[in-house]
Enzyme design. Structure first.
Site, PDB file in Angstrom:
ATOM      1  N   GLY A  22      72.410 -15.382 -15.912  1.00 55.16           N
ATOM      2  CA  GLY A  22      71.505 -15.207 -14.775  1.00 55.16           C
ATOM      3  C   GLY A  22      70.077 -15.616 -15.074  1.00 55.16           C
ATOM      4  N   LEU A  24      68.494 -17.677 -13.197  1.00 54.70           N
ATOM      5  CA  LEU A  24      68.863 -19.092 -13.141  1.00 54.70           C
ATOM      6  C   LEU A  24      67.648 -20.010 -13.072  1.00 54.70           C
ATOM      7  CD1 LEU A  24      71.915 -18.941 -10.691  1.00 54.70           C
ATOM      8  CD2 LEU A  24      71.884 -18.769 -13.194  1.00 54.70           C
ATOM      9  N   HIS A  25      67.770 -21.150 -13.763  1.00 49.30           N
ATOM     10  CA  HIS A  25      66.705 -22.158 -13.778  1.00 49.30           C
ATOM     11  C   HIS A  25      67.339 -23.534 -13.626  1.00 49.30           C
ATOM     12  CE1 HIS A  25      68.106 -22.801 -17.839  1.00 49.30           C
ATOM     13  NE2 HIS A  25      67.849 -21.545 -18.157  1.00 49.30           N
ATOM     14  N   GLY A  27      68.164 -25.782 -15.659  1.00 52.97           N
ATOM     15  CA  GLY A  27      69.258 -26.062 -16.601  1.00 52.97           C
ATOM     16  C   GLY A  27      70.589 -25.579 -16.032  1.00 52.97           C
ATOM     17  N   HIS A  28      70.599 -24.328 -15.556  1.00 53.59           N
ATOM     18  CA  HIS A  28      71.815 -23.794 -14.933  1.00 53.59           C
ATOM     19  C   HIS A  28      72.195 -24.626 -13.703  1.00 53.59           C
ATOM     20  CE1 HIS A  28      70.100 -19.884 -16.687  1.00 53.59           C
ATOM     21  NE2 HIS A  28      71.242 -20.056 -17.339  1.00 53.59           N
ATOM     22  N   GLN A  52      76.684  -9.865 -27.222  1.00 51.87           N
ATOM     23  CA  GLN A  52      76.152 -11.023 -27.948  1.00 51.87           C
ATOM     24  C   GLN A  52      74.696 -10.827 -28.351  1.00 51.87           C
ATOM     25  OE1 GLN A  52      76.954 -13.692 -24.475  1.00 51.87           O
ATOM     26  NE2 GLN A  52      75.039 -14.676 -25.034  1.00 51.87           N
ATOM     27  N   ASP A 142      72.342 -25.221 -25.865  1.00 51.60           N
ATOM     28  CA  ASP A 142      73.007 -24.336 -26.828  1.00 51.60           C
ATOM     29  C   ASP A 142      74.155 -25.113 -27.460  1.00 51.60           C
ATOM     30  OD1 ASP A 142      71.615 -21.637 -26.149  1.00 51.60           O
ATOM     31  OD2 ASP A 142      72.164 -22.479 -24.219  1.00 51.60           O
ATOM     32  N   ARG A 179      64.472 -17.218 -21.115  1.00 52.22           N
ATOM     33  CA  ARG A 179      63.509 -16.514 -21.972  1.00 52.22           C
ATOM     34  C   ARG A 179      62.087 -17.071 -21.831  1.00 52.22           C
ATOM     35  NH1 ARG A 179      68.273 -15.929 -25.545  1.00 52.22           N
ATOM     36  NH2 ARG A 179      68.603 -13.688 -25.733  1.00 52.22           N
TER      37      ARG A 179
END
Ligand code: AMP
Length: 275
Positions: A22, A24-25, A27-28, A52, A142, A179
């Site tokens: 969530g 969301l930006h 990238g998502h 995680q 990632d 982040r």
């Protein structure tokens, strides 16, 4: 969720799945758009997965904004937002873990965040079993996670195709990340040093430097010019095995983890050498 997927699959529909935490930006959204292009149905999961996160990490303060995330998903033509609760995913008697062993999970993020990938592979196994996707979309941002997930579905014969998509960046090169919301104005300015260090590595590799230590120390010099930055690691590794390379030949992965104030950011770039 399972009933929906079963019914759609019976109708012959191809299901694309974008797992997220969530906040969301862009990238998502790029993953969602790719899934939208390639599949008949698009499912986005939003779940801040506690397993995680290590003790002392940012699970509690991780940004959560379900309402605005759902609005963004609607705008992108997402068919289902699957947002389970922690209690649904991990009831009190939960006791099964899925772990990819070996170098892929022991190095880089795995070395600095013990247990992180075990949490990732456990929750993804659950999500794949619930969503039953044909394809699942992951970001190169990632990169190590994507390799670990590919290994997971290979080793356990999970019938899902893992699709990788490029890292989306802000105008100054900072990789989009949930982040980034933690960063103050001053920290946000400092954060572009991650991408700048990767660009420096790229220039040096393309100029024919083939000694990883020289490149790493030049990246260190650049990052240390930024007083708000503290290096967690800089690594130059083989993009398949993630093992450090002794000489730069063919393609390498340059990966960095840097703390900007209290916020830990990661980034990476795949770079082809002239040799
Ligand atoms: P997260 O919500 O951080 O767990 O990320 C969900 C998915 O989005 C993962 O596959 C990430 O690799 C991907 N992702 C995160 N940031 C980016 C980005 N800047 N560009 C492309 N994909 C991203």
């Amino acid at each position: 969720m399972k009933n929906y997927s079963r019914e759609e699959k019976l109708k012959g529909k191809k299901i694309g799945f974008v797992p997220t935490m969530g906040a969301l930006h862009q990238g998502h959204l790029s993953l969602i758009r790719k899934a939208r292009e390639e599949c008949d149905r698009v499912v986005v999961s939003i779940f801040v997965n506690p397993t995680q996160f290590g003790p002392g990490e940012d699970f509690d303060r991780y940004p959560r904004d379900l309402e605005s995330d759902v609005r963004l998903c609607e705008r992108e033509g997402v068919d289902v937002v699957f947002a389970p609760s922690v209690e649904e995913m991990y009831p009190e008697n939960f006791s099964t873990w899925v772990e990819v062993k070996g170098n892929l999970t022991e190095t880089l993020e795995g070395a600095h965040r013990p247990g992180h990938f075990r949490g990732v592979t456990t929750v993804l196994t659950k999500l794949f079993n619930i969503v039953i996707p044909d394809c699942s979309y992951f970001g190169e941002k990632d990169y190590q996670q994507a390799l670990v997930v590919k290994k997971l579905v290979d080793d356990l014969n999970i019938p899902v195709e893992i699709v990788l998509a490029p890292t989306i960046r802000e105008i100054d090169g900072l990789a989009c990340s949930s982040r980034n919301r933690y960063l103050s104005k001053e920290e946000r300015r400092a954060a572009k040093v991650l991408y700048q260090s990767l660009l420096r590595a790229k220039t040096e590799i393309q100029d024919g430097e083939d000694n990883p230590s020289c490149i790493i120390s030049s990246m260190e010099d650049l990052i240390l010019e930024e007083p708000l930055a503290k290096i967690d690691y800089i690594a130059i590794v083989d993009p398949v095995s993630l093992k450090p390379v002794k000489r730069i030949r063919g393609e390498v992965l340059v990966a960095v983890a840097v703390k900007i104030g209290k916020t830990r950011l990661i980034d990476n770039m795949r770079i082809k050498s002239v040799f």
